[in-house]
Design a protein around this motif. Structure first.
Motif, PDB file in Angstrom:
ATOM      1  N   ASP B   1      15.809  68.433 -15.681  1.00  0.00           N
ATOM      2  CA  ASP B   1      16.148  69.492 -16.453  1.00  0.00           C
ATOM      3  C   ASP B   1      15.606  69.382 -17.869  1.00  0.00           C
ATOM      4  OD1 ASP B   1      18.867  71.038 -14.560  1.00  0.00           O
ATOM      5  OD2 ASP B   1      16.631  70.528 -14.179  1.00  0.00           O
ATOM      6  N   ILE B   2      15.146  70.623 -18.568  1.00  0.00           N
ATOM      7  CA  ILE B   2      14.814  70.466 -19.936  1.00  0.00           C
ATOM      8  C   ILE B   2      16.125  70.606 -20.796  1.00  0.00           C
ATOM      9  CG2 ILE B   2      13.639  71.496 -21.874  1.00  0.00           C
ATOM     10  CD1 ILE B   2      11.285  72.134 -20.074  1.00  0.00           C
ATOM     11  N   VAL B   3      16.337  69.712 -21.799  1.00  0.00           N
ATOM     12  CA  VAL B   3      17.603  69.869 -22.745  1.00  0.00           C
ATOM     13  C   VAL B   3      16.822  70.238 -24.109  1.00  0.00           C
ATOM     14  CG1 VAL B   3      19.310  68.587 -23.651  1.00  0.00           C
ATOM     15  CG2 VAL B   3      18.732  68.208 -21.271  1.00  0.00           C
ATOM     16  N   LEU B   4      17.431  71.281 -24.671  1.00  0.00           N
ATOM     17  CA  LEU B   4      17.312  71.638 -26.008  1.00  0.00           C
ATOM     18  C   LEU B   4      18.503  71.344 -26.816  1.00  0.00           C
ATOM     19  CD1 LEU B   4      16.011  75.310 -25.341  1.00  0.00           C
ATOM     20  CD2 LEU B   4      14.627  73.202 -25.412  1.00  0.00           C
ATOM     21  N   THR B   5      17.888  70.703 -28.113  1.00  0.00           N
ATOM     22  CA  THR B   5      19.123  70.270 -28.824  1.00  0.00           C
ATOM     23  C   THR B   5      19.052  70.755 -30.255  1.00  0.00           C
ATOM     24  OG1 THR B   5      19.085  68.145 -27.739  1.00  0.00           O
ATOM     25  CG2 THR B   5      19.862  68.239 -29.892  1.00  0.00           C
ATOM     26  N   GLN B   6      19.802  71.711 -30.467  1.00  0.00           N
ATOM     27  CA  GLN B   6      19.740  72.472 -31.823  1.00  0.00           C
ATOM     28  C   GLN B   6      20.573  71.687 -32.946  1.00  0.00           C
ATOM     29  OE1 GLN B   6      20.456  76.727 -29.602  1.00  0.00           O
ATOM     30  NE2 GLN B   6      20.820  76.828 -31.901  1.00  0.00           N
ATOM     31  N   THR B   7      20.044  71.758 -34.177  1.00  0.00           N
ATOM     32  CA  THR B   7      20.767  71.127 -35.410  1.00  0.00           C
ATOM     33  C   THR B   7      20.328  71.841 -36.648  1.00  0.00           C
ATOM     34  OG1 THR B   7      18.850  69.751 -35.768  1.00  0.00           O
ATOM     35  CG2 THR B   7      20.826  68.708 -34.796  1.00  0.00           C
ATOM     36  N   PRO B   8      21.408  72.331 -37.508  1.00  0.00           N
ATOM     37  CA  PRO B   8      22.759  71.764 -37.392  1.00  0.00           C
ATOM     38  C   PRO B   8      23.534  72.639 -36.355  1.00  0.00           C
ATOM     39  CG  PRO B   8      22.712  73.196 -39.296  1.00  0.00           C
ATOM     40  CD  PRO B   8      21.290  73.076 -38.825  1.00  0.00           C
ATOM     41  N   LEU B   9      24.688  72.163 -35.999  1.00  0.00           N
ATOM     42  CA  LEU B   9      25.671  73.028 -34.967  1.00  0.00           C
ATOM     43  C   LEU B   9      26.394  74.233 -35.942  1.00  0.00           C
ATOM     44  CD1 LEU B   9      27.132  70.492 -32.674  1.00  0.00           C
ATOM     45  CD2 LEU B   9      24.990  72.007 -32.266  1.00  0.00           C
ATOM     46  N   SER B  10      26.408  73.733 -37.151  1.00  0.00           N
ATOM     47  CA  SER B  10      26.825  74.857 -37.871  1.00  0.00           C
ATOM     48  C   SER B  10      26.358  75.157 -39.364  1.00  0.00           C
ATOM     49  CB  SER B  10      28.387  75.116 -37.951  1.00  0.00           C
ATOM     50  OG  SER B  10      28.777  73.881 -38.684  1.00  0.00           O
ATOM     51  N   LEU B  11      26.114  76.042 -40.058  1.00  0.00           N
ATOM     52  CA  LEU B  11      25.760  76.096 -41.547  1.00  0.00           C
ATOM     53  C   LEU B  11      26.302  77.295 -42.179  1.00  0.00           C
ATOM     54  CD1 LEU B  11      21.817  76.916 -41.960  1.00  0.00           C
ATOM     55  CD2 LEU B  11      23.306  77.442 -39.764  1.00  0.00           C
ATOM     56  N   SER B  22      16.931  73.997 -36.427  1.00  0.00           N
ATOM     57  CA  SER B  22      15.839  73.027 -35.744  1.00  0.00           C
ATOM     58  C   SER B  22      16.294  73.253 -34.077  1.00  0.00           C
ATOM     59  CB  SER B  22      15.768  71.720 -36.106  1.00  0.00           C
ATOM     60  OG  SER B  22      15.289  71.003 -35.149  1.00  0.00           O
ATOM     61  N   CYS B  23      15.334  73.278 -33.493  1.00  0.00           N
ATOM     62  CA  CYS B  23      15.407  73.199 -31.712  1.00  0.00           C
ATOM     63  C   CYS B  23      14.617  72.072 -31.430  1.00  0.00           C
ATOM     64  CB  CYS B  23      15.166  74.785 -31.403  1.00  0.00           C
ATOM     65  SG  CYS B  23      15.411  74.521 -29.544  1.00  0.00           S
ATOM     66  N   LYS B  24      15.014  70.892 -30.626  1.00  0.00           N
ATOM     67  CA  LYS B  24      14.090  70.055 -30.243  1.00  0.00           C
ATOM     68  C   LYS B  24      14.180  70.031 -28.598  1.00  0.00           C
ATOM     69  CE  LYS B  24      14.180  67.077 -34.425  1.00  0.00           C
ATOM     70  NZ  LYS B  24      12.655  67.501 -34.655  1.00  0.00           N
ATOM     71  N   SER B  25      12.938  69.714 -28.138  1.00  0.00           N
ATOM     72  CA  SER B  25      13.044  69.914 -26.638  1.00  0.00           C
ATOM     73  C   SER B  25      12.963  68.526 -25.906  1.00  0.00           C
ATOM     74  CB  SER B  25      12.103  70.705 -26.080  1.00  0.00           C
ATOM     75  OG  SER B  25      11.853  70.803 -24.560  1.00  0.00           O
ATOM     76  N   SER B  26      13.431  68.282 -24.915  1.00  0.00           N
ATOM     77  CA  SER B  26      13.226  66.812 -24.367  1.00  0.00           C
ATOM     78  C   SER B  26      11.918  66.730 -23.626  1.00  0.00           C
ATOM     79  CB  SER B  26      14.525  66.620 -23.201  1.00  0.00           C
ATOM     80  OG  SER B  26      14.512  67.745 -22.283  1.00  0.00           O
ATOM     81  N   GLN B  27      11.225  67.957 -23.502  1.00  0.00           N
ATOM     82  CA  GLN B  27       9.846  67.666 -22.799  1.00  0.00           C
ATOM     83  C   GLN B  27       8.891  68.923 -23.677  1.00  0.00           C
ATOM     84  OE1 GLN B  27       9.609  68.452 -18.592  1.00  0.00           O
ATOM     85  NE2 GLN B  27      11.746  67.628 -18.197  1.00  0.00           N
ATOM     86  N   SER B  28       7.666  68.688 -23.470  1.00  0.00           N
ATOM     87  CA  SER B  28       6.936  69.864 -24.085  1.00  0.00           C
ATOM     88  C   SER B  28       6.910  71.262 -23.459  1.00  0.00           C
ATOM     89  CB  SER B  28       5.378  69.451 -23.843  1.00  0.00           C
ATOM     90  OG  SER B  28       4.463  70.260 -24.397  1.00  0.00           O
ATOM     91  N   LEU B  29       7.063  72.231 -24.378  1.00  0.00           N
ATOM     92  CA  LEU B  29       7.221  73.683 -23.864  1.00  0.00           C
ATOM     93  C   LEU B  29       5.856  74.299 -23.653  1.00  0.00           C
ATOM     94  CD1 LEU B  29      10.591  74.619 -25.743  1.00  0.00           C
ATOM     95  CD2 LEU B  29       9.961  73.613 -23.522  1.00  0.00           C
ATOM     96  N   VAL B  30       4.556  73.372 -23.750  1.00  0.00           N
ATOM     97  CA  VAL B  30       3.534  74.038 -23.705  1.00  0.00           C
ATOM     98  C   VAL B  30       3.168  74.287 -22.196  1.00  0.00           C
ATOM     99  CG1 VAL B  30       1.060  74.114 -24.386  1.00  0.00           C
ATOM    100  CG2 VAL B  30       2.807  72.979 -25.970  1.00  0.00           C
ATOM    101  N   HIS B  31       2.728  75.454 -21.950  1.00  0.00           N
ATOM    102  CA  HIS B  31       2.466  75.896 -20.398  1.00  0.00           C
ATOM    103  C   HIS B  31       1.034  75.453 -20.158  1.00  0.00           C
ATOM    104  CE1 HIS B  31       2.256  78.154 -16.800  1.00  0.00           C
ATOM    105  NE2 HIS B  31       3.395  77.807 -16.461  1.00  0.00           N
ATOM    106  N   THR B  96      11.589  78.734 -21.325  1.00  0.00           N
ATOM    107  CA  THR B  96      11.350  79.296 -20.090  1.00  0.00           C
ATOM    108  C   THR B  96      10.087  78.793 -19.267  1.00  0.00           C
ATOM    109  OG1 THR B  96       9.700  81.203 -20.920  1.00  0.00           O
ATOM    110  CG2 THR B  96      12.212  81.677 -20.799  1.00  0.00           C
ATOM    111  N   ILE B  97       9.851  77.617 -19.722  1.00  0.00           N
ATOM    112  CA  ILE B  97       8.592  76.904 -19.159  1.00  0.00           C
ATOM    113  C   ILE B  97       8.714  76.615 -17.738  1.00  0.00           C
ATOM    114  CG2 ILE B  97       8.790  74.687 -19.788  1.00  0.00           C
ATOM    115  CD1 ILE B  97       5.962  74.230 -20.471  1.00  0.00           C
ATOM    116  N   GLN B  98       9.980  76.404 -17.273  1.00  0.00           N
ATOM    117  CA  GLN B  98      10.362  76.068 -15.929  1.00  0.00           C
ATOM    118  C   GLN B  98      11.036  77.157 -15.491  1.00  0.00           C
ATOM    119  OE1 GLN B  98      12.504  72.410 -16.329  1.00  0.00           O
ATOM    120  NE2 GLN B  98      10.700  71.182 -16.165  1.00  0.00           N
TER     121      GLN B  98
END
Lengths: 117, 113
Positions: B1-11, B22-31, B96-98
């Motif tokens: 499953d694709i994991v999305l990691t946001q930073t920071p968690l608060s501001l 920021s939002c970083k994905s564990s896999q490319s989101l390019v369809h 929503t790539i998957q």
């Protein structure tokens, strides 16, 4: 303008089941996906599953397989989410969301389900 | 499953100042169709989320132009050029790539000073 109106808050005992409804007005959801998500207290959003009424199919997150059933009644423009074998960890606000032009562009107001003995 | 990691968690941001998430994905989101299926939502206190940005950088109907999205592949950013009091809440990225299994980031809570 599409509106999604969900049924009211529920309190259930552990081991029981709950049904939450989501009625759409303003447009038919027959050709669009209706998704159910939940949000535990103080937590983020969790995708549970979705249905597309006109296709009569549903997909579920693996976590909820066997415990959740999502259906839609085309005649009343109402979607349902049934969740069984409830535990206190299922205490959450449950949302329906419709995808008309973009994913989750319309949301219900949320339904609090509390599971407690 | 694709994991999305946001930073920071608060501001915490002063009105009129910029904010960036920021939002970083564990896999490319390019369809395969060339589109990138990354979205941003805002959940204000006591309300359901609502759509801000679709497909990386497109503002949804009614979203003020102080909100902008950018990024590509696995790295994405939501920016608010000048924060206003009404922007307080929790921001989520979603992929929503998957289909039909969509996943969200953990959320970033924006507090207005």
């Amino acid at each position: 303008q599409v509106q999604l109106v969900q049924s009211g808050a529920e309190v259930r005992r552990p081991g029981s089941s709950v049904r939450v409804s989501c009625k759409a007005s303003g447009d038919s959801f027959n050709n669009h996906a209706i998704t159910w998500l939940r949000q535990a207290p103080g937590q983020g959003l969790e995708w549970m599953g979705r249905t597309i009424a006109i296709l009569g199919i549903a997909h579920y997150a693996q976590k909820f397989q066997g415990r959740v059933t999502i259906t839609a009644d085309k005649s009343t423009n109402t979607a349902y989410m049934d969740l069984s074998s409830l535990t206190p960890e299922d205490t959450a606000v449950y949302y329906c969301a419709a995808s008309f032009s973009k994913p989750f562009d319309y949301w219900g107001q949320g339904t609090l389900v509390t599971v407690s003995s | 499953d694709i994991v999305l990691t946001q930073t920071p968690l608060s501001l915490s941001v002063t009105p009129g100042q910029p904010a960036s998430i920021s939002c970083k994905s564990s896999q490319s989101l390019v369809h395969n169709d060339g589109q990138t299926y990354l979205y941003w939502y805002l959940q204000k206190p006591g309300q359901p989320p609502h759509l801000l940005i679709y497909e990386v950088s497109n503002r949804f109907s009614g979203v003020p132009d102080r909100f902008s999205g950018s990024g590509s592949g696995t790295d994405f950013t939501l920016k608010i050029s000048r924060v206003e009091a009404e922007d307080a809440g929790v921001y989520y990225c979603m992929q929503t790539i998957q289909p039909p299994l969509y996943t969200f980031g953990q959320g970033t809570k924006l507090e207005i000073k």
